[in-house]
Design a protein around this motif. Sequence first.
Motif, PDB file in Angstrom:
ATOM      1  N   HIS A  98       0.834  -1.210   0.000  1.00  0.00           N
ATOM      2  CA  HIS A  98       0.000   0.000   0.000  1.00  0.00           C
ATOM      3  C   HIS A  98       0.866   1.257   0.000  1.00  0.00           C
ATOM      4  O   HIS A  98       0.464   2.298  -0.496  1.00  0.00           O
ATOM      5  CB  HIS A  98      -0.937   0.004   1.215  1.00  0.00           C
ATOM      6  CG  HIS A  98      -0.209  -0.019   2.516  1.00  0.00           C
ATOM      7  ND1 HIS A  98       0.287  -1.186   3.078  1.00  0.00           N
ATOM      8  CD2 HIS A  98       0.150   0.976   3.351  1.00  0.00           C
ATOM      9  CE1 HIS A  98       0.909  -0.892   4.202  1.00  0.00           C
ATOM     10  NE2 HIS A  98       0.844   0.402   4.403  1.00  0.00           N
ATOM     11  N   GLU A  99       2.085   1.139   0.520  1.00  0.00           N
ATOM     12  CA  GLU A  99       2.982   2.288   0.581  1.00  0.00           C
ATOM     13  C   GLU A  99       3.478   2.724  -0.794  1.00  0.00           C
ATOM     14  O   GLU A  99       4.023   3.825  -0.948  1.00  0.00           O
ATOM     15  CB  GLU A  99       4.161   1.998   1.507  1.00  0.00           C
ATOM     16  CG  GLU A  99       3.728   1.867   2.955  1.00  0.00           C
ATOM     17  CD  GLU A  99       4.880   1.631   3.912  1.00  0.00           C
ATOM     18  OE1 GLU A  99       6.044   1.888   3.534  1.00  0.00           O
ATOM     19  OE2 GLU A  99       4.608   1.198   5.033  1.00  0.00           O
ATOM     20  N   ASP A 100       3.286   1.888  -1.806  1.00  0.00           N
ATOM     21  CA  ASP A 100       3.659   2.243  -3.179  1.00  0.00           C
ATOM     22  C   ASP A 100       2.605   3.104  -3.872  1.00  0.00           C
ATOM     23  O   ASP A 100       2.884   3.684  -4.916  1.00  0.00           O
ATOM     24  CB  ASP A 100       3.880   0.980  -4.022  1.00  0.00           C
ATOM     25  CG  ASP A 100       5.046   0.142  -3.530  1.00  0.00           C
ATOM     26  OD1 ASP A 100       6.000   0.720  -2.973  1.00  0.00           O
ATOM     27  OD2 ASP A 100       4.996  -1.092  -3.686  1.00  0.00           O
ATOM     28  N   LEU A 101       1.415   3.160  -3.295  1.00  0.00           N
ATOM     29  CA  LEU A 101       0.315   3.901  -3.911  1.00  0.00           C
ATOM     30  C   LEU A 101       0.494   5.405  -3.721  1.00  0.00           C
ATOM     31  O   LEU A 101       0.750   5.873  -2.605  1.00  0.00           O
ATOM     32  CB  LEU A 101      -1.023   3.478  -3.297  1.00  0.00           C
ATOM     33  CG  LEU A 101      -1.408   2.013  -3.429  1.00  0.00           C
ATOM     34  CD1 LEU A 101      -2.627   1.711  -2.565  1.00  0.00           C
ATOM     35  CD2 LEU A 101      -1.681   1.668  -4.887  1.00  0.00           C
ATOM     36  N   ALA A 102       0.311   6.160  -4.787  1.00  0.00           N
ATOM     37  CA  ALA A 102       0.426   7.625  -4.708  1.00  0.00           C
ATOM     38  C   ALA A 102      -0.578   8.196  -3.709  1.00  0.00           C
ATOM     39  O   ALA A 102      -0.249   9.125  -2.960  1.00  0.00           O
ATOM     40  CB  ALA A 102       0.216   8.242  -6.089  1.00  0.00           C
ATOM     41  N   VAL A 103      -1.776   7.638  -3.667  1.00  0.00           N
ATOM     42  CA  VAL A 103      -2.800   8.142  -2.755  1.00  0.00           C
ATOM     43  C   VAL A 103      -2.392   7.907  -1.298  1.00  0.00           C
ATOM     44  O   VAL A 103      -2.644   8.747  -0.430  1.00  0.00           O
ATOM     45  CB  VAL A 103      -4.192   7.555  -3.085  1.00  0.00           C
ATOM     46  CG1 VAL A 103      -4.276   6.070  -2.772  1.00  0.00           C
ATOM     47  CG2 VAL A 103      -5.296   8.309  -2.353  1.00  0.00           C
ATOM     48  N   PHE A 104      -1.728   6.793  -1.023  1.00  0.00           N
ATOM     49  CA  PHE A 104      -1.243   6.542   0.338  1.00  0.00           C
ATOM     50  C   PHE A 104      -0.154   7.547   0.700  1.00  0.00           C
ATOM     51  O   PHE A 104      -0.161   8.124   1.791  1.00  0.00           O
ATOM     52  CB  PHE A 104      -0.715   5.118   0.500  1.00  0.00           C
ATOM     53  CG  PHE A 104      -0.155   4.871   1.875  1.00  0.00           C
ATOM     54  CD1 PHE A 104      -0.986   4.497   2.913  1.00  0.00           C
ATOM     55  CD2 PHE A 104       1.193   5.054   2.141  1.00  0.00           C
ATOM     56  CE1 PHE A 104      -0.490   4.300   4.195  1.00  0.00           C
ATOM     57  CE2 PHE A 104       1.706   4.861   3.416  1.00  0.00           C
ATOM     58  CZ  PHE A 104       0.863   4.488   4.449  1.00  0.00           C
ATOM     59  N   LYS A 105       0.804   7.734  -0.197  1.00  0.00           N
ATOM     60  CA  LYS A 105       1.900   8.673   0.065  1.00  0.00           C
ATOM     61  C   LYS A 105       1.363  10.075   0.346  1.00  0.00           C
ATOM     62  O   LYS A 105       1.817  10.754   1.278  1.00  0.00           O
ATOM     63  CB  LYS A 105       2.863   8.695  -1.117  1.00  0.00           C
ATOM     64  CG  LYS A 105       3.649   7.411  -1.283  1.00  0.00           C
ATOM     65  CD  LYS A 105       4.484   7.452  -2.545  1.00  0.00           C
ATOM     66  CE  LYS A 105       5.152   6.114  -2.796  1.00  0.00           C
ATOM     67  NZ  LYS A 105       5.873   6.079  -4.060  1.00  0.00           N
ATOM     68  N   LEU A 106       0.402  10.499  -0.457  1.00  0.00           N
ATOM     69  CA  LEU A 106      -0.191  11.823  -0.288  1.00  0.00           C
ATOM     70  C   LEU A 106      -0.927  11.920   1.050  1.00  0.00           C
ATOM     71  O   LEU A 106      -0.744  12.894   1.788  1.00  0.00           O
ATOM     72  CB  LEU A 106      -1.153  12.107  -1.450  1.00  0.00           C
ATOM     73  CG  LEU A 106      -1.753  13.499  -1.519  1.00  0.00           C
ATOM     74  CD1 LEU A 106      -0.668  14.566  -1.623  1.00  0.00           C
ATOM     75  CD2 LEU A 106      -2.703  13.580  -2.716  1.00  0.00           C
ATOM     76  N   ALA A 107      -1.710  10.916   1.383  1.00  0.00           N
ATOM     77  CA  ALA A 107      -2.448  10.918   2.649  1.00  0.00           C
ATOM     78  C   ALA A 107      -1.490  10.881   3.840  1.00  0.00           C
ATOM     79  O   ALA A 107      -1.694  11.593   4.835  1.00  0.00           O
ATOM     80  CB  ALA A 107      -3.419   9.743   2.697  1.00  0.00           C
ATOM     81  N   PHE A 108      -0.452  10.077   3.757  1.00  0.00           N
ATOM     82  CA  PHE A 108       0.507   9.959   4.854  1.00  0.00           C
ATOM     83  C   PHE A 108       1.247  11.279   5.080  1.00  0.00           C
ATOM     84  O   PHE A 108       1.351  11.771   6.216  1.00  0.00           O
ATOM     85  CB  PHE A 108       1.502   8.825   4.576  1.00  0.00           C
ATOM     86  CG  PHE A 108       2.417   8.552   5.729  1.00  0.00           C
ATOM     87  CD1 PHE A 108       2.053   7.641   6.716  1.00  0.00           C
ATOM     88  CD2 PHE A 108       3.637   9.201   5.852  1.00  0.00           C
ATOM     89  CE1 PHE A 108       2.884   7.388   7.800  1.00  0.00           C
ATOM     90  CE2 PHE A 108       4.470   8.968   6.931  1.00  0.00           C
ATOM     91  CZ  PHE A 108       4.095   8.055   7.909  1.00  0.00           C
ATOM     92  N   ASN A 109       1.752  11.848   4.003  1.00  0.00           N
ATOM     93  CA  ASN A 109       2.492  13.107   4.122  1.00  0.00           C
ATOM     94  C   ASN A 109       1.608  14.232   4.648  1.00  0.00           C
ATOM     95  O   ASN A 109       2.056  15.064   5.441  1.00  0.00           O
ATOM     96  CB  ASN A 109       3.121  13.494   2.783  1.00  0.00           C
ATOM     97  CG  ASN A 109       4.260  12.571   2.393  1.00  0.00           C
ATOM     98  OD1 ASN A 109       4.891  11.949   3.243  1.00  0.00           O
ATOM     99  ND2 ASN A 109       4.515  12.464   1.113  1.00  0.00           N
TER     100      ASN A 109
END
Length: 128
Positions: free
Chosen positions: A9-20
């Motif tokens: 899931h950490e490879d997903l752009a949406v995850f990265k954006l939400a996490f940051n």
Amino acid sequence: MNKESFKSHEDLAVFKLAFNTAMKIFELSKKFPQEEKYALIDQIRRSSRSVCANLAEAWRKRRYKAAFIAKLNDCEAEAAETQVWIKFAVKCDYLDVLQGRELYATYNQVLSGLINMIKNPNKWIIGE
């Protein structure tokens, strides 16, 4: 990219954006007044982090389309809730209007990515 390109899931752009963005909210909320600790601070941190946590859970439920979509719906709800807390933070003058607009717009991007995944679950489901 196809689903085989994603290892986690950490490879997903949406995850990265939400996490940051959750981390940005964490940093900004450190400056909120102490009397908001158990109200606005806890709520905005919880909902912003929950987007990420639910996305991780959704990723692990990709074998079952309905379960995958249900967890993505939870992500969507948490992202929308975070937008409400952002609006409160701006109205209470804990965030300036520009910060609020930026955060809100970022969650619109997160929501767009989640809705795209909800509308196209077969792209992500494994074992089909």
